[in-house]
Write an enzyme that holds these catalytic residues in place. Structure first.
Site, PDB file in Angstrom:
ATOM      1  N   GLU A 276      47.452  46.775  43.223  1.00 50.76           N
ATOM      2  CA  GLU A 276      46.097  47.087  43.683  1.00 50.76           C
ATOM      3  C   GLU A 276      46.116  47.819  45.012  1.00 50.76           C
ATOM      4  O   GLU A 276      45.270  48.683  45.269  1.00 50.76           O
ATOM      5  CB  GLU A 276      45.289  45.792  43.815  1.00 50.76           C
ATOM      6  N   GLU A 302      38.806  38.891  46.085  1.00 48.59           N
ATOM      7  CA  GLU A 302      39.536  39.755  47.017  1.00 48.59           C
ATOM      8  C   GLU A 302      39.713  39.063  48.362  1.00 48.59           C
ATOM      9  O   GLU A 302      39.178  37.988  48.605  1.00 48.59           O
ATOM     10  CB  GLU A 302      38.781  41.065  47.228  1.00 48.59           C
ATOM     11  N   HIS A 374      46.252  42.964  56.381  1.00 46.27           N
ATOM     12  CA  HIS A 374      47.417  43.812  56.098  1.00 46.27           C
ATOM     13  C   HIS A 374      48.505  43.704  57.168  1.00 46.27           C
ATOM     14  O   HIS A 374      49.316  44.622  57.314  1.00 46.27           O
ATOM     15  CB  HIS A 374      47.009  45.272  55.923  1.00 46.27           C
TER      16      HIS A 374
END
EC number: 3.4.-.-
Length: 990
Positions: A276, A302, A374
């Site tokens: 993804e 998510e 991230h």
């Protein structure tokens, strides 16, 4: 011209000034009882200064006994002393400065504290801990044990774990089946983050999704899909993004397989998808699987933050969102959907893929803090069971409601929000449009009717041209001050909002209230009017009428789902102002008689006027409290709820671009203004002590905003890393981030200091920058040092090329063999003298490449024979597969990029065919090379948190990244800049 004496004129002026003050009793002179122009209103909204004067009136001026007797007789009905209880009620609940100030302070504190309390309450786990949570937490620990991007061995381990877990669960029920998916897809993917981009990127992808199907009892019903991705980015453990989504899905599957759970009515399909992070590919390839044919609904899980609560921030329609009302701890707001649609948040999720395929569903995600998203801080250490349970339990409730019940077919867009995590409110945009139209007509009509009644009964003495400009003028000045200070914050250091949005919000809100208090209090002192709060309420209502009209147009034109708060504001202001008008319309008219002669000398006239003020003070009205309660607390709650949510979602986007930073500061200022706007009708009655407190608060908050550290451990600066290995042996490190913040980090790296390595920094567009320096060489594969040399890792061979320079009007065919050792994805970029992938010299010129092919079977290292040289004439547009199994994609508009992803580690070679047309209208008389096609082949590697065995010695794969992570300050985190952390690039010309 008046013939009255100066004393008479002074008395009349005093009386007129008193009439234009704030009286509540209607009084008339005996001299002219029937003259309506002699009537005036004494407002209930008494000044506290008048209270102080009440005790002094007994000793004020020794009047003649006769005159005093007349005055007393004319006011005897109002001179009786109230009881102690009545005086207590009046002093406590009257429209007094102390009472109002206390109400305002309590309202702000209530809103802040109640939001925090209910947020904490929504994260409480029931006791005993649910079994599915216990198992899900263990799953999460295993899934996020290692960094596991698509192009890593750890990714395969996560895939195998999920497949084993789902198969073991499926084995307990005959109607549950689990399988690995090996579908392939070749498709054209537009730019995910720039809707105006015309880039055509062709992607070939091999699936490693894990699919589970729970068969329902009614095969005629359309299926429900629940989806999350198990890959992480190359710099993150992926605990929240999206390990919690995967763990929640496993928990839901456990519940459906429990012996106490009834079989659902409709099929429920689980897509544990992969890849993804670099293009939403796992969701895209799902539609190549036959199970997708039956799917109509979806729930996507998510994670774009690192914990907290999971918010439902997008939904396709009202029918699907209605089922969210049955979850146990709702947390949702369509304002975020509008922010997402408007580009305020630069991210994408699998929701987009499913919605574009015509499915109906919702997007649920963690959203804060974005600066840890991230990065390696998204790990199990930073996670907690409470956040996992919030997502898992809400997703479970929603899936059960969708899986066991019929689904509403209302396809209209929806506005939605939760109330303190306890109630969920939703209604269709069509209904909001109808409501707005009704309010835009009804409220003005009711207001006009009540105003006419009030005017006829003379219960509100206010002139048509007096007092109506104070609110707009003051509001404009207040907004101007807020804007200027906000811009000062922005220009002083735009990054301050990235660390903390609450402190500048307090500063700007306090400033707005201070300026408004000064302006409206000064206006009330210079030109007092009867019931200033009602006048401002009506003006505020008029302003909101215009705003509601604009929002209604936005609904009709753009289906805007984020402006619902304007309707709420308009309703609140309307209720408050209408109540004020109704109170005046129903208020009884009381008359007192003035002496016939107002021209007597001495203190008699002053005594009469003072007695009138005393009488006014004894006629109390408490409608202000109802108006305040109707307007202020709910207004503040709505504003702080969506404003805080929005600021938490976007405040750190300043690190991504200056444009997003501008949006963040504008939104911050708007929230500050809205937090103060509801108090303006009452602000002139605030205690001066509160304004001093507001000034101190504003000063302290501004100081803390300006002098505090821009970044800290909890709110770090995010830099992005990639390393390029060139054929010449250079190992260039590229670090991307906010311009001016990168150099100090690089300057402190030991390799830069000890080896005196030079670096160059370039300011890019939108406030960003990039620094490049020679870093330590990577060790990408096991083997020898020689095997890690560029020429042994990446080779590009031209197997065939029909571009001889002689043929003009037929397509050229070229075959490339690309060998990229242990790289899972390679990107091909194309260029000519007038075109370059992603940066065309002429943006109106089509890309020259019209067709790309990926060969899976070769004949003597060449592609299978084609019928003739006019290949483009025999291949349909879009994706097709020929009789040899070759995947072909044709696009007459031109192909900008070609991305090839594979899953087999031992399959090092890609065989690619390219067919392209030269634009002969631009033919040059110069070198033949002007007619060539340039191809840049870029192959990526994503593993860094591992070692390669080089000549028997363990070496870290990307030591340059290790160094940056180790020596970067505590308030700096590193993320990936590109598809991988390192890439090799080779250029060939056809």
């Amino acid at each position: 011209m008046s013939n009255s004496s100066p004393k008479e004129q002074n008395a009349a002026a005093d009386l007129q000034s008193f009439r234009n003050g704030e009286p509540s009793l209607t009084y008339t002179s005996n001299h002219d009882n029937d003259d309506a122009d002699e009537s005036a209103i004494i407002d209930d909204d008494e000044d506290e200064e008048a209270h102080q004067q009440e005790g002094n009136t007994q000793n004020q001026g020794e009047q003649s006994p006769v005159r005093q007797q007349q005055d007393t007789a004319s006011l005897d009905s109002f001179s009786s002393q109230p009881s102690l209880f009545v005086r207590f009620i009046r002093s406590t609940f009257g429209f007094r400065k102390t009472t109002l100030t206390l109400a305002v302070v309590l309202s702000y504190l209530f809103v802040i504290l109640v939001n925090a309390a209910f947020e904490k309450q929504s994260l409480v786990i029931e006791s005993p801990e649910p079994a599915i949570l216990t198992k899900a937490w263990t799953d999460l620990q295993v899934i996020s044990k290692d960094i596991h991007p698509f192009d890593s061995k750890a990714n395969d381990e996560v895939h195998d774990y999920i497949l084993e877990r789902t198969r073991s669960i499926a084995a307990t029920k005959p109607y549950i089946e689990a399988r690995g998916d090996n579908s392939t897809v070749m498709f054209n993917q537009p730019d995910l983050f720039n809707s105006s981009s015309s880039t055509n990127r062709i992607i070939y992808f091999e699936s490693t999704n894990v699919l589970v199907r729970v068969k329902g009892t009614d095969p005629s019903l359309e299926a429900l899909l629940i989806s999350a991705h198990y890959d992480s980015v190359s710099t993150s453990y992926g605990t929240t993004d999206d390990g919690m989504g995967i763990a929640s899905m496993l928990g839901i599957l456990e519940h459906l397989a429990d012996k106490k759970t009834e079989r659902p009515k409709r099929d429920i399909i689980f897509n544990f998808n992969n890849h993804e992070e670099i293009g939403l590919l796992g969701a895209s390839v799902f539609f190549e699987h036959p199970w997708s044919d039956k799917v109509k609904y979806f729930v996507n899980l998510e994670g774009t933050g690192t914990g907290g609560r999971a918010v439902l921030f997008r939904a396709t329609d009202t029918g699907i969102i209605s089922h969210y009302s049955n979850v146990r701890s709702p947390f949702a707001n369509s304002f975020l959907q509008q922010a997402f649609n408007g580009g305020m948040i630069h991210s994408e999720t699998d929701y987009r893929v499913y919605a574009e395929h015509g499915l109906r569903g919702v997007d649920i995600a963690f959203y804060r803090p974005r600066s840890l998203y991230h990065t390696r801080r998204d790990s199990i250490k930073g996670a907690n069971r409470e956040s996992l349970w919030h997502m898992e339990s809400n997703a479970l409730d929603l899936v059960l409601d969708l899986g066991y019940n019929s689904i509403d077919e209302d396809l209209s867009p929806s506005i939605f929000f939760d109330v303190l995590g306890q109630q969920f409110v939703y209604f269709s945009l069509d209904n909001l449009y109808i409501l707005n139209i009704s309010l835009l007509v009804l409220i003005p009509v009711l207001s006009i009717v009540l105003l006419l009644i009030v005017k006829k009964r003379h219960t509100w003495h206010i002139y048509s041209t007096r007092g109506w400009l104070r609110f707009p003028i003051t509001t404009v000045f207040s907004i101007t001050f807020v804007t200027l200070v906000g811009r000062f914050f922005l220009f002083h250091d735009a990054m301050i909002i990235s660390r903390n949005w609450f402190t500048p919000l307090i500063a700007l809100t306090s400033l707005f209230l201070i300026v408004s208090y000064i302006g409206l209090n000064f206006a009330n002192w210079v030109v007092p009017i009867h019931d200033q709060k009602l006048a401002i309420l009506l003006e505020l209502n008029s302003l909101l009428w215009i705003a509601t009209l604009w929002a209604t147009v936005e609904i009709k034109r753009y289906s805007n789902v984020g402006n619902y708060a304007i309707t709420i504001y308009y309703i609140l202001a309307s209720l408050s102002s209408l109540f004020g008008l109704l109170a005046l319309a129903l208020k009884p008219r009381q008359r007192i008689e003035l002496p016939e002669d107002l021209d007597e000398e001495g203190d008699n006239t002053r005594g009469v006027q003072q007695r009138l003020k005393e009488a006014a003070l004894k006629s109390f009205s408490y409608d202000w409290s109802i108006q305040f309660l109707l307007l202020v607390p709910i207004w503040l709650l709505v504003t702080y709820s969506f404003g805080g949510l929005g600021l938490e979602a976007i405040n750190q986007t300043i690190q991504e671009s200056n444009a997003l930073g501008e949006i963040s500061f504008k939104f911050l200022g708007a929230v500050a203004v809205l937090l103060g706007l509801s108090v303006l009708p009452f602000v002139h009655k605030l205690n001066a002590a509160l304004t001093v407190l507001l000034a101190v608060t504003c000063a302290i908050s501004s100081f803390a905003t300006l002098v505090g550290p821009v970044f800290d451990y909890q709110h770090p600066l995010k830099l992005r890393f990639v390393q390029q290995v060139t054929r010449a042996g250079e190992t260039q490190v590229k670090v991307f981030g906010k311009h001016g913040f990168i150099e100090p980090v690089i300057n402190d790296l030991p390799s830069v200091k000890q080896l005196k390595r030079n670096y160059t920094c370039t300011e890019l567009s939108d406030g960003n920058g990039q620094c490049v320096y020679d870093g330590q060489r990577p060790w990408l594969v096991d083997g020898s040092a020689v095997q890690n040399e560029f020429e042994n890792l990446l080779t590009v061979k031209v197997l065939s090329d029909t571009n001889t320079g002689k043929t003009r009007y037929v397509p050229f065919d070229s075959d490339l063999e690309i060998k990229a050792v242990q790289s899972r994805h390679c990107l091909l970029l194309f260029n000519t003298t007038t075109f370059h992938s992603g940066n065309g010299v002429d943006k109106y010129k089509n890309a020259p490449v019209k067709q790309v092919s990926l060969y899976h079977k070769l004949q003597n290292n060449t592609r299978p024979e084609m019928k003739d040289n006019f290949a483009l004439s025999f291949v349909p547009s879009g994706h097709s597969v020929d009789e040899n199994g070759t995947d072909i994609y044709r696009l007459n508009q031109g192909i900008d990029e070609f991305l090839v992803d594979k899953t087999e580690w031992n399959q090092d070679t890609f065989h690619v065919g390219i067919e392209w047309l030269y634009d002969w209208s631009e033919e040059s008389d110069g070198d033949k090379r002007d007619r060539n096609l340039g191809v840049t082949v870029r192959c990526y590697y994503g593993e860094y948190d591992a070692v390669s065995v080089i000549d028997g010695e363990a070496k870290r794969k990307i030591p340059a990244l290790d160094e940056l992570l180790q020596y970067a300050p505590v308030d700096v985190e590193i993320s990936n800049l590109d598809r991988g952390l390192a890439y090799l690039e080779q250029y060939v010309e056809l």
